[in-house]
Design a protein around this motif. Sequence first.
Motif, PDB file in Angstrom:
ATOM      1  N   ALA A  79       0.820  -1.207   0.000  1.00 29.01           N
ATOM      2  CA  ALA A  79       0.000   0.000   0.000  1.00 29.01           C
ATOM      3  C   ALA A  79       0.859   1.263   0.000  1.00 29.01           C
ATOM      4  CB  ALA A  79      -0.941  -0.004   1.210  1.00 29.01           C
ATOM      5  N   GLU A  80       1.950   1.258   0.784  1.00 29.28           N
ATOM      6  CA  GLU A  80       2.842   2.419   0.835  1.00 29.28           C
ATOM      7  C   GLU A  80       3.527   2.635  -0.516  1.00 29.28           C
ATOM      8  OE1 GLU A  80       3.522   4.731   3.048  1.00 29.28           O
ATOM      9  OE2 GLU A  80       2.204   3.974   4.620  1.00 29.28           O
ATOM     10  N   THR A  82       2.458   1.593  -3.433  1.00 28.72           N
ATOM     11  CA  THR A  82       1.436   1.989  -4.406  1.00 28.72           C
ATOM     12  C   THR A  82       1.169   3.488  -4.328  1.00 28.72           C
ATOM     13  OG1 THR A  82       0.412  -0.206  -4.313  1.00 28.72           O
ATOM     14  CG2 THR A  82      -0.936   1.602  -5.170  1.00 28.72           C
ATOM     15  N   LYS A  83       1.139   4.028  -3.106  1.00 32.56           N
ATOM     16  CA  LYS A  83       0.936   5.472  -2.946  1.00 32.56           C
ATOM     17  C   LYS A  83       2.065   6.256  -3.611  1.00 32.56           C
ATOM     18  CE  LYS A  83       0.184   5.638   1.573  1.00 32.56           C
ATOM     19  NZ  LYS A  83      -0.103   6.219   2.922  1.00 32.56           N
ATOM     20  N   GLU A  86       1.770   6.292  -7.348  1.00 28.95           N
ATOM     21  CA  GLU A  86       0.712   7.178  -7.847  1.00 28.95           C
ATOM     22  C   GLU A  86       0.992   8.648  -7.572  1.00 28.95           C
ATOM     23  OE1 GLU A  86      -2.629   5.533  -5.824  1.00 28.95           O
ATOM     24  OE2 GLU A  86      -2.847   3.827  -7.197  1.00 28.95           O
ATOM     25  N   ASP A  87       2.078   8.940  -6.855  1.00 24.51           N
ATOM     26  CA  ASP A  87       2.415  10.314  -6.467  1.00 24.51           C
ATOM     27  C   ASP A  87       3.190  10.995  -7.595  1.00 24.51           C
ATOM     28  OD1 ASP A  87       3.461  12.656  -5.351  1.00 24.51           O
ATOM     29  OD2 ASP A  87       3.795  11.740  -3.400  1.00 24.51           O
TER      30      ASP A  87
END
Length: 278
Positions: A79-80, A82-83, A86-87
């Motif tokens: 999850a980290e 993936t963030k 997407e940043d």
Amino acid sequence: MALINGTDVARDITEQTTKRAYEFEQRTGRKPCLAAVLVGEDPASVTYVKMKRNRSAKAGIESRFVQLPAETTTEQLVAEITKLSEDDGVDGILLQHPVPGHIDERAAFEAIAPGKDVDGVTMHSFAAMAFSEPGFHSATPGGIMRLLEAYDVDLKGKHAAVIGRSPILGKPVAMLLLAKDATVTICHSKTANLDEIVRTADIVVAAVGKPNFITAIKPGAVVIDAGYNEGNVGDVDFDQVADDASLITPVPGGVGPTTIAVLLEQTVSAAIRRSEDM
């Protein structure tokens, strides 16, 4: 015997990277950004990440640091990452490895967007290396190829023995050597007659993770020691083989500096590509 000076080669790469980073900042109003993710507090990993962040700053690259507790789950780590993928403010992502044993490292690597995989650890990057398509090289294999190039090592038709088959070192460096027309033998812990194979190789890449593992080579061979073990000891018994080698990397000061230089170079390349696609 002549030493391959990785520090000098890395300096040349970094000088060009710094220039490109400056030009990127002048054009876009921001610095290229490399995000480093560290799970746990392994002392060696902490040191490596700190070194990479310092080198980033000197090269004009912004660094972002995400440190997660050792008990982080695979799902939380994915999850980290993936963030970060997407940043839009992040150009490259580095997951410091190895991660704690309970984490699925491959799943974590695959969460890195291919366009931000500046450490060359995803299956997408491996495929690009294997098919000689545009993409990012695994940083250490990429650094090894730059060392061979800097010292004018002609690979065409030469026999290269790679000792080690990890997905981020042994396998990708074999693909990169093959792309330069070397004939490549990939060896590992279950290879029969390993010593005999190594003694026939014109280029030896040691990446097995065992101190002083390689003790004999073909006279005149080029030796690349990609191992780093406790006490600043490589995978090659330097004292045993140095006199027979035409070129050899020291440990430290050989492969290590170029690994970081390629990581930074690819971060700037990723920033440039992303800015052109926006």
